[in-house]
Motif scaffolding. Structure first.
Motif, PDB file in Angstrom:
ATOM      1  N   ALA A 144       0.846  -1.199   0.000  1.00  0.00           N
ATOM      2  CA  ALA A 144       0.000   0.000   0.000  1.00  0.00           C
ATOM      3  C   ALA A 144       0.881   1.249   0.000  1.00  0.00           C
ATOM      4  O   ALA A 144       1.501   1.587   1.015  1.00  0.00           O
ATOM      5  CB  ALA A 144      -0.923  -0.005   1.209  1.00  0.00           C
ATOM      6  N   VAL A 145       0.926   1.916  -1.122  1.00  0.00           N
ATOM      7  CA  VAL A 145       1.812   3.081  -1.279  1.00  0.00           C
ATOM      8  C   VAL A 145       1.487   4.165  -0.256  1.00  0.00           C
ATOM      9  O   VAL A 145       2.377   4.693   0.430  1.00  0.00           O
ATOM     10  CB  VAL A 145       1.680   3.654  -2.707  1.00  0.00           C
ATOM     11  CG1 VAL A 145       2.554   4.899  -2.864  1.00  0.00           C
ATOM     12  CG2 VAL A 145       2.048   2.614  -3.736  1.00  0.00           C
ATOM     13  N   GLN A 146       0.198   4.505  -0.142  1.00  0.00           N
ATOM     14  CA  GLN A 146      -0.180   5.592   0.768  1.00  0.00           C
ATOM     15  C   GLN A 146       0.173   5.265   2.206  1.00  0.00           C
ATOM     16  O   GLN A 146       0.548   6.143   2.986  1.00  0.00           O
ATOM     17  CB  GLN A 146      -1.694   5.867   0.660  1.00  0.00           C
ATOM     18  CG  GLN A 146      -2.135   6.335  -0.707  1.00  0.00           C
ATOM     19  CD  GLN A 146      -2.659   5.189  -1.543  1.00  0.00           C
ATOM     20  OE1 GLN A 146      -2.160   4.062  -1.438  1.00  0.00           O
ATOM     21  NE2 GLN A 146      -3.653   5.444  -2.378  1.00  0.00           N
ATOM     22  N   LEU A 147       0.062   3.987   2.568  1.00  0.00           N
ATOM     23  CA  LEU A 147       0.373   3.576   3.941  1.00  0.00           C
ATOM     24  C   LEU A 147       1.839   3.816   4.257  1.00  0.00           C
ATOM     25  O   LEU A 147       2.184   4.351   5.323  1.00  0.00           O
ATOM     26  CB  LEU A 147       0.006   2.108   4.137  1.00  0.00           C
ATOM     27  CG  LEU A 147       0.380   1.472   5.470  1.00  0.00           C
ATOM     28  CD1 LEU A 147      -0.211   2.242   6.633  1.00  0.00           C
ATOM     29  CD2 LEU A 147      -0.077   0.013   5.495  1.00  0.00           C
ATOM     30  N   TRP A 148       2.733   3.426   3.352  1.00  0.00           N
ATOM     31  CA  TRP A 148       4.162   3.654   3.584  1.00  0.00           C
ATOM     32  C   TRP A 148       4.481   5.142   3.605  1.00  0.00           C
ATOM     33  O   TRP A 148       5.365   5.586   4.353  1.00  0.00           O
ATOM     34  CB  TRP A 148       4.992   2.939   2.519  1.00  0.00           C
ATOM     35  CG  TRP A 148       5.055   1.460   2.754  1.00  0.00           C
ATOM     36  CD1 TRP A 148       4.304   0.496   2.146  1.00  0.00           C
ATOM     37  CD2 TRP A 148       5.901   0.769   3.687  1.00  0.00           C
ATOM     38  NE1 TRP A 148       4.621  -0.754   2.637  1.00  0.00           N
ATOM     39  CE2 TRP A 148       5.598  -0.614   3.582  1.00  0.00           C
ATOM     40  CE3 TRP A 148       6.868   1.183   4.590  1.00  0.00           C
ATOM     41  CZ2 TRP A 148       6.251  -1.581   4.353  1.00  0.00           C
ATOM     42  CZ3 TRP A 148       7.519   0.219   5.367  1.00  0.00           C
ATOM     43  CH2 TRP A 148       7.201  -1.135   5.232  1.00  0.00           C
ATOM     44  N   ASP A 149       3.771   5.925   2.806  1.00  0.00           N
ATOM     45  CA  ASP A 149       3.959   7.374   2.831  1.00  0.00           C
ATOM     46  C   ASP A 149       3.516   7.935   4.180  1.00  0.00           C
ATOM     47  O   ASP A 149       4.199   8.781   4.770  1.00  0.00           O
ATOM     48  CB  ASP A 149       3.171   8.016   1.692  1.00  0.00           C
ATOM     49  CG  ASP A 149       3.455   9.502   1.561  1.00  0.00           C
ATOM     50  OD1 ASP A 149       4.642   9.868   1.449  1.00  0.00           O
ATOM     51  OD2 ASP A 149       2.503  10.293   1.564  1.00  0.00           O
ATOM     52  N   ASP A 150       2.373   7.457   4.695  1.00  0.00           N
ATOM     53  CA  ASP A 150       1.920   7.885   6.022  1.00  0.00           C
ATOM     54  C   ASP A 150       2.950   7.521   7.086  1.00  0.00           C
ATOM     55  O   ASP A 150       3.242   8.317   7.990  1.00  0.00           O
ATOM     56  CB  ASP A 150       0.587   7.207   6.366  1.00  0.00           C
ATOM     57  CG  ASP A 150      -0.551   7.655   5.470  1.00  0.00           C
ATOM     58  OD1 ASP A 150      -0.489   8.782   4.938  1.00  0.00           O
ATOM     59  OD2 ASP A 150      -1.504   6.870   5.295  1.00  0.00           O
ATOM     60  N   LEU A 151       3.495   6.312   6.979  1.00  0.00           N
ATOM     61  CA  LEU A 151       4.490   5.868   7.955  1.00  0.00           C
ATOM     62  C   LEU A 151       5.740   6.735   7.890  1.00  0.00           C
ATOM     63  O   LEU A 151       6.291   7.135   8.929  1.00  0.00           O
ATOM     64  CB  LEU A 151       4.842   4.401   7.709  1.00  0.00           C
ATOM     65  CG  LEU A 151       5.890   3.793   8.643  1.00  0.00           C
ATOM     66  CD1 LEU A 151       5.439   3.854  10.091  1.00  0.00           C
ATOM     67  CD2 LEU A 151       6.191   2.346   8.238  1.00  0.00           C
TER      68      LEU A 151
END
Length: 264
Positions: A144-151
């Motif tokens: 999940a791209v957005q998840l890693w960006d959030d992290l």
């Protein structure tokens, strides 16, 4: 002749009616949006939100098992998180909280719901509480791209620069389509971690690909050479395939990441 109401206008009206507490009307407008464009994910998710708010649980459950063709029921929580994330980025917090309430009511133990909790905590200045929730979500949604960006952004808030770099590198590796934006975010993480040369290289890469995207966009806007008329008389019609839910999700992700880049 009256101008037809678009599905986007119906979705917006549904949300406005919900905010005004006019639940029955919101459900009716949401149903019209779904009937008009059943392949638009945001239409039936907005209707789902209205049904839950109106305590019409049976209808909400039926809708979950009759979603858009490209989205099986198990994908509904993730779609809700995507919309919730967009609301947070665009500072539409009440709308985001309504989506979060649906997740908590229907999928309280889902990892997607934990991701949503992490988003709320990070956006409200509690990155320390958000971190374990986001880390847990990456084990279930490793692509999940957005998840890693959030992290990555949460780790930057916590002054963990090397870990933020690692998360940003993962984001870039997963989503080459968003290379200019994500390489710029990677450059920010590298700068904070004390790697100026790598940061400069990432910025150069982002700039070169941004220029390439601009060139490609300009090319798309250039009208093609006029074709010779067909042998048989008749209109010269150029058609395109309809935009399905998959295309909508790619566009939504691009807009979300763009907004996050501007606000971050």
């Amino acid at each position: 002749m009256a101008t037809p109401i678009t599905v986007a206008q119906l979705i917006a009206l549904t949300e406005q009616l919900l905010e005004a507490g006019r639940i029955t009307e919101a459900i009716q407008v949401g149903q019209r949006a779904v009937a008009q464009k059943p392949d638009v994910a945001e239409a039936w998710i907005t209707l789902l939100l209205a049904l839950i708010t109106g305590q019409r649980q049976d209808e909400a459950a039926a809708l979950i098992h009759r979603p858009a063709p490209e989205s099986p029921p198990q994908q509904v929580p993730l779609l809700l998180v995507e919309l919730l994330r967009e609301r947070i980025v665009t500072k539409r917090i009440p709308a985001a909280r309504r989506l979060g309430a649906v997740l908590e009511a229907l999928w309280p133990n889902a990892v997607a719901t934990a991701w949503a909790r992490g988003l709320f905590l990070a956006s409200s200045g509690r990155p320390d509480a958000a971190l374990p929730l986001l880390q847990q979500a990456t084990t279930v949604f490793p692509d999940a791209v957005q998840l890693w960006d959030d992290l990555a952004q949460t780790l930057r808030q916590l002054n963990q620069p090397e870990a933020a770099v690692a998360a940003a590198r993962r984001t870039v590796a997963l989503a080459p389509i968003y290379v200019p934006i994500l390489h710029e975010r990677l450059a920010m993480a590298l700068t904070a971690a004390g790697h100026p040369e790598e940061a400069a290289a990432a910025r150069r890469f982002a700039a070169s690909h941004a220029a390439l995207l601009t060139e490609q966009w300009t090319h798309l806007q250039t009208p093609p050479p006029t074709a010779a008329p067909p042998a048989a008389p008749g209109p010269w019609v150029r058609s395109r395939p309809p935009v399905g839910l998959g295309s909508w999700l790619v566009l939504a992700a691009a807009l979300i990441l763009t907004g996050a880049a501007v606000l971050g």
